[in-house]
Write an enzyme that holds these catalytic residues in place. Structure first.
Site, mmCIF file in Angstrom:
data_model
loop_
_atom_site.group_PDB
_atom_site.id
_atom_site.type_symbol
_atom_site.label_atom_id
_atom_site.label_comp_id
_atom_site.label_asym_id
_atom_site.label_seq_id
_atom_site.Cartn_x
_atom_site.Cartn_y
_atom_site.Cartn_z
ATOM 1 N N LYS A 170 0.844 -1.208 -0.059
ATOM 2 C CA LYS A 170 0.011 -0.202 -0.128
ATOM 3 C C LYS A 170 0.846 1.222 0.010
ATOM 4 C CE LYS A 170 -3.564 2.424 2.808
ATOM 5 N NZ LYS A 170 -4.516 2.384 3.851
ATOM 6 N N GLU A 181 10.503 -4.672 4.431
ATOM 7 C CA GLU A 181 10.604 -6.053 4.277
ATOM 8 C C GLU A 181 10.198 -6.230 2.702
ATOM 9 O OE1 GLU A 181 8.987 -4.613 6.773
ATOM 10 O OE2 GLU A 181 9.296 -6.069 8.585
ATOM 11 N N GLY A 226 -4.843 -1.990 5.081
ATOM 12 C CA GLY A 226 -4.070 -3.131 4.415
ATOM 13 C C GLY A 226 -4.979 -4.583 4.896
ATOM 14 N N ARG A 227 -5.372 -4.512 5.892
ATOM 15 C CA ARG A 227 -6.114 -6.115 6.439
ATOM 16 C C ARG A 227 -7.317 -6.061 5.936
ATOM 17 N NH1 ARG A 227 -4.809 -2.535 10.393
ATOM 18 N NH2 ARG A 227 -6.459 -1.664 11.793
ATOM 19 N N GLU A 230 -5.074 -6.668 14.575
ATOM 20 C CA GLU A 230 -4.555 -5.425 14.157
ATOM 21 C C GLU A 230 -5.590 -4.328 14.197
ATOM 22 O OE1 GLU A 230 -2.598 -4.139 10.360
ATOM 23 O OE2 GLU A 230 -0.900 -4.928 11.356
ATOM 24 N N HIS A 280 -6.072 -33.441 17.322
ATOM 25 C CA HIS A 280 -5.119 -34.321 17.724
ATOM 26 C C HIS A 280 -3.924 -33.366 18.305
ATOM 27 C CE1 HIS A 280 -6.828 -38.036 16.188
ATOM 28 N NE2 HIS A 280 -7.650 -37.157 15.407
ATOM 29 N N LYS A 337 9.234 -1.069 14.283
ATOM 30 C CA LYS A 337 9.681 -0.678 13.009
ATOM 31 C C LYS A 337 10.828 0.267 13.217
ATOM 32 C CE LYS A 337 5.527 -1.298 10.098
ATOM 33 N NZ LYS A 337 4.633 -0.334 9.234
HETATM 34 O O1 F6P Z 1 2.973 -3.275 9.718
HETATM 35 C C1 F6P Z 1 1.590 -3.365 9.631
HETATM 36 C C2 F6P Z 1 1.345 -2.902 8.240
HETATM 37 O O2 F6P Z 1 0.928 -1.586 8.163
HETATM 38 C C3 F6P Z 1 -0.114 -3.695 8.054
HETATM 39 O O3 F6P Z 1 -1.220 -2.886 8.398
HETATM 40 C C4 F6P Z 1 -0.126 -3.709 6.462
HETATM 41 O O4 F6P Z 1 -1.025 -4.537 6.012
HETATM 42 C C5 F6P Z 1 1.260 -4.028 6.329
HETATM 43 O O5 F6P Z 1 2.103 -3.170 7.312
HETATM 44 C C6 F6P Z 1 2.163 -3.871 4.843
HETATM 45 O O6 F6P Z 1 1.915 -2.439 4.655
HETATM 46 P P1 F6P Z 1 2.154 -2.315 2.935
HETATM 47 O O7 F6P Z 1 1.277 -2.749 2.346
HETATM 48 O O8 F6P Z 1 2.078 -0.856 2.869
HETATM 49 O O9 F6P Z 1 3.691 -2.730 2.540
#
Ligand code: F6P
Length: 545
Positions: free
Chosen positions: A209, A215, A270-271, A356, A387, A507
């Site tokens: 987003k 990452e 995002g979620r 979240e 199980h 972060k």
């Molecule tokens: O670290 C949490 C977050 O902001 C989530 O809410 C989001 O889904 C994820 O990181 C990834 O963010 P992006 O789509 O901006 O890379």
């Protein structure tokens, strides 16, 4: 903002406290004995999902009071505000308009001067055209070969939704293509996702987003190196990378042509984004028509949530039950157990959606809450969980309400597997509710010293969600059901279910620590003594041969 009194001062809340003092001690055995019809009555149905909530520690009075609580908390008004695009995400001053992502093209919703439905369908058309080209082989890679492998690079909402949807709808996917997902910055994730694949047949979808997530950008850079080193030219990037983002500038800066960018908007959390362009990998996998079916399923559940009376409203009932256990029984967690192998990533997806969203300790106006908010969500597909950890749910000391999700038909029927699987859904709900008494255990001839070990108290609550078969449409409705249940809970607790400030500090600290791990010279460390010692130990171990 809805002006409701603080939670503990609401009339319905106080009535629920008294009610809990009475009902809290009654067992499901007693409740069923006194009211044999409850198994038919305490049920609700919408969009092919039948909800049996009779095996909860509730009576009609409980439900009446919970519904009153929802009304007193302004749920109908806040729901209307969400659907109208008001800035209900107060801490980020944004709308939370995921419901617009699945509105039919015939509808319109003007927010801040723009018809968002028109915008949504513009992107959907772009996605359809692109997915069509990739699926038909018209979109070729740099060497002219057709694309056979799709790798989605993203994390959090830009990963969990796409992975879950791909796994859930794999039955409907193009089996001649390979779909993989890279989220972790651990290079192992990237190495394993690309293992055995040829770069000239591989397309990376960089999903972020913000296009600022460390990452994802680190993995995207490694993907770029992988493509360029295999194909020998920077020009290959244009044919092997597309982006899904709200940030065109950063996409361009990374080197992806913005003509190959699929946009979305700040009002999609995002979620809550798996049905936006973040679902591009899903659309390529299952095809645009199936994707449309999924959107229709989302929309149908939105309409149910919007219009059905609160007492017959699936998301409202499920959300209120979470509040009931979390706030009145002090239940810390909710288990979600899908009895369908295709839903194996559904619990992981739900963890971000629920935790979240509702893992918050202040109200919309910034006061500290004096009641528990979001529960820990977790789960595994049945019957594997049975199980493993079900023992604790049956006989442990903690109360864990469980959602059991079952289907009447298997997509892969073989002999009697499916009836065996489904018998476990009903059996677990029954065993958890009614258990086995001391007398019953004794009557089985159990030696006296073993009797206490075999007694099952029962009185463990479950919801059973039963549908015919897992389809794209059903998946859309199921996800929307949980989205709106989360919303219902957040509304009662008066928290902002759409921000996520809690993830920021970690972060920022990682950004500070990373150079200290990487630097060749011994860095000067100014953290706490524990962090300093860990960093020094890491550096020593890293340098060892
Ligand atoms: O670290 C949490 C977050 O902001 C989530 O809410 C989001 O889904 C994820 O990181 C990834 O963010 P992006 O789509 O901006 O890379």
């Amino acid at each position: 903002m809805i002006a409701a009194p603080p939670l503990r001062e609401r009339k319905a809340w106080q009535a629920l406290e008294h009610h809990h003092a009475e009902i809290g001690r009654r067992t499901l055995r007693e409740l069923f004995a006194a009211d044999p019809e409850r198994g038919e009555r305490l049920t609700a149905e919408a969009e092919g999902i039948y909800l049996d909530y009779s095996k909860h520690r509730i009576t009609d009075e409980t439900m009446r009071l919970l519904i009153e609580l929802a009304e007193e908390s302004g749920l109908p008004q806040r729901r209307a505000a969400m659907f109208a695009g008001e800035h209900i995400n107060v801490s980020e001053d944004r709308a939370a308009l995921h419901v617009a992502l699945r509105m039919p093209a015939t509808e319109s919703l003007v927010v801040d001067g723009t018809d968002v439905v028109t915008e949504v369908h513009k992107v959907l058309r772009q996605m359809r055209a692109f997915a069509g080209k990739v699926r038909s082989g018209t979109w070729t890679g740099y060497t002219g070969k057709r694309i056979r492998n799709i790798i989605n690079v993203g994390i959090g909402g830009s990963d969990l939704g796409p992975v879950m949807a791909y796994e859930a709808l794999r039955y409907y996917s193009d089996r001649d293509m390979t779909f993989r997902f890279v989220s972790n910055v651990d290079s192992t994730d990237f190495a394993e996702a690309t293992r055995g694949l040829a770069a000239d047949e591989t397309l990376f979808i960089i999903s972020s987003k913000t296009f600022g997530t460390l990452e994802t950008l680190t993995n995207a850079q490694s993907a770029r190196d992988w493509v360029v080193s295999q194909l020998g030219s920077e020009d290959a990037v244009a044919r092997h990378f597309v982006a899904v983002s709200t940030n065109a500038e950063k996409v361009a800066a990374f080197g992806i042509d913005t003509a190959n960018m699929f946009g979305f908007w700040d009002w999609v959390g995002g979620r809550y984004s798996m049905d936006s362009a973040i679902g591009l990998s899903t659309m390529i996998a299952i095809g645009p028509d199936n994707f449309d079916e999924m959107l229709a399923g989302f929309h149908a559940m939105d309409e149910h949530f919007r219009h059905a009376p609160l007492a017959a409203n699936l998301p409202v009932i499920m959300g209120l039950l979470c509040v009931w256990y979390g706030d009145f029984f002090d239940a810390q967690t909710v288990g979600v157990m899908p009895y369908d192998q295709y839903l194996k990533r559904f619990p992981a997806y739900l963890q971000q959606l629920t935790m979240e969203s509702n893992g918050k300790h202040v109200t919309l106006t910034g006061e500290r809450v004096d009641y528990p908010t979001g529960a820990v969500f977790w789960g595994e597909p049945g019957t594997n969980g049975q199980h493993s950890f079900y023992q604790l749910i049956h006989q442990g000391t903690r109360l864990i309400p469980v959602d059991l999700i079952g289907f009447a038909q298997s997509l892969n029927p073989i002999r009697n597997h499916h009836d065996i699987l489904s018998s476990n859904v009903f059996a677990q709900a029954q065993a958890l509710a009614f258990g086995k008494t001391e007398e019953e255990v004794r009557a089985e001839g159990t030696p006296e010293h073993v009797v206490p070990h075999r007694v099952m108290e029962g009185n463990r609550p479950t919801s059973v969600l039963l549908a015919k078969v897992l389809t794209p449409r059903l998946l859309g409705s199921l996800v929307a059901l949980y989205e709106h249940s989360v919303f219902t809970q957040g509304t009662i607790w008066q928290i902002d279910s759409f921000d996520q400030w809690g993830v920021e500090l970690g972060k920022a600290l990682a950004n500070q620590i990373a150079p200290e791990l990487e630097s060749a010279a011994e860095p000067e460390l100014s953290h706490d003594s524990s962090t300093n010692t860990l960093i020094r130990r890491y550096r020593r171990l890293k340098a060892m041969s």
